[in-house]
Design a protein around this motif. Structure first.
Motif, PDB file in Angstrom:
ATOM      1  N   HIS A  23       0.914  -1.253   0.039  1.00 52.03           N
ATOM      2  CA  HIS A  23      -0.001   0.044   0.127  1.00 52.03           C
ATOM      3  C   HIS A  23       0.973   1.249   0.124  1.00 52.03           C
ATOM      4  CE1 HIS A  23      -3.297   2.758   0.732  1.00 52.03           C
ATOM      5  NE2 HIS A  23      -2.651   3.336   1.941  1.00 52.03           N
ATOM      6  N   GLY A  26       2.687   2.244  -3.219  1.00 53.12           N
ATOM      7  CA  GLY A  26       1.807   2.600  -4.223  1.00 53.12           C
ATOM      8  C   GLY A  26       1.365   1.323  -5.177  1.00 53.12           C
ATOM      9  N   GLN A  27       1.621   0.037  -4.871  1.00 53.72           N
ATOM     10  CA  GLN A  27       1.431  -1.037  -5.670  1.00 53.72           C
ATOM     11  C   GLN A  27      -0.046  -1.386  -5.503  1.00 53.72           C
ATOM     12  OE1 GLN A  27       4.119  -4.041  -4.410  1.00 53.72           O
ATOM     13  NE2 GLN A  27       5.776  -3.030  -5.523  1.00 53.72           N
ATOM     14  N   ILE A  28      -1.073  -1.197  -4.454  1.00 53.68           N
ATOM     15  CA  ILE A  28      -2.212  -1.579  -4.179  1.00 53.68           C
ATOM     16  C   ILE A  28      -2.610  -0.348  -3.455  1.00 53.68           C
ATOM     17  CG2 ILE A  28      -1.847  -3.904  -4.153  1.00 53.68           C
ATOM     18  CD1 ILE A  28      -2.023  -3.843  -1.021  1.00 53.68           C
ATOM     19  N   ASN A  29      -4.067   0.104  -3.296  1.00 56.43           N
ATOM     20  CA  ASN A  29      -4.932   1.072  -2.656  1.00 56.43           C
ATOM     21  C   ASN A  29      -5.774   0.442  -1.707  1.00 56.43           C
ATOM     22  OD1 ASN A  29      -6.007   3.413  -1.846  1.00 56.43           O
ATOM     23  ND2 ASN A  29      -6.852   4.005  -3.914  1.00 56.43           N
ATOM     24  N   LEU A  30      -5.205   0.433  -0.410  1.00 57.56           N
ATOM     25  CA  LEU A  30      -6.329  -0.243   0.504  1.00 57.56           C
ATOM     26  C   LEU A  30      -7.242   0.841   1.079  1.00 57.56           C
ATOM     27  CD1 LEU A  30      -3.888  -2.072   2.965  1.00 57.56           C
ATOM     28  CD2 LEU A  30      -5.532  -3.184   1.154  1.00 57.56           C
ATOM     29  N   GLY A  31      -7.293   2.101   0.534  1.00 56.46           N
ATOM     30  CA  GLY A  31      -8.270   3.160   0.779  1.00 56.46           C
ATOM     31  C   GLY A  31      -9.665   2.641  -0.146  1.00 56.46           C
ATOM     32  N   GLN A  32      -9.472   1.772  -0.752  1.00 57.87           N
ATOM     33  CA  GLN A  32     -10.988   1.310  -1.650  1.00 57.87           C
ATOM     34  C   GLN A  32     -11.282  -0.097  -1.061  1.00 57.87           C
ATOM     35  OE1 GLN A  32      -9.956   1.726  -5.630  1.00 57.87           O
ATOM     36  NE2 GLN A  32     -10.139   3.854  -5.722  1.00 57.87           N
ATOM     37  N   SER A  34     -11.683  -3.732  -1.478  1.00 54.40           N
ATOM     38  CA  SER A  34     -11.391  -4.830  -2.389  1.00 54.40           C
ATOM     39  C   SER A  34     -11.057  -6.043  -1.614  1.00 54.40           C
ATOM     40  CB  SER A  34      -9.859  -4.462  -3.121  1.00 54.40           C
ATOM     41  OG  SER A  34      -8.914  -4.276  -1.929  1.00 54.40           O
ATOM     42  N   TRP A  37      -8.909  -6.618   1.449  1.00 52.60           N
ATOM     43  CA  TRP A  37      -9.289  -6.543   2.903  1.00 52.60           C
ATOM     44  C   TRP A  37      -9.528  -7.990   3.479  1.00 52.60           C
ATOM     45  CZ3 TRP A  37      -8.214  -2.830   6.171  1.00 52.60           C
ATOM     46  CH2 TRP A  37      -8.007  -1.281   5.318  1.00 52.60           C
TER      47      TRP A  37
END
Length: 82
Positions: A23, A26-32, A34, A37
């Motif tokens: 996260h 910048g490889q994944i976005n844990l703010g959304q 998915s 989680w």
């Protein structure tokens, strides 16, 4: 602390750390929302189970009629495989 609990703590920590590193790099976005989680939940559950000994999945499986092994290698008290 037993080896099984230490392994649960280590595995849970590594799962959550790998998600955090991905996260923050910048490889994944844990703010959304998915499916990642779900991975975090499994890691957090392993981590807390290592400290508390409480595992919701084990409770569910016992309620469904699965038997618990009497030792880590799956043998009974007489030393024979179940």
């Amino acid at each position: 602390m037993t080896v099984n609990r230490a392994i649960s703590i280590f595995a849970g920590f590594m799962i959550m750390a790998s998600l955090a590193l991905a996260h923050f790099s910048g490889q994944i976005n844990l703010g959304q929302m998915s499916w990642l989680w779900l991975t975090f939940f499994v890691g957090a559950n392993l981590f807390q189970m290592g400290f508390t000994g409480f595992c919701p999945a084990a409770k569910i499986m016992k309620a469904l009629g699965m038997k618990e092994a009497t030792s880590a290698c799956g043998t009974n008290s007489s030393g024979k495989c179940c």
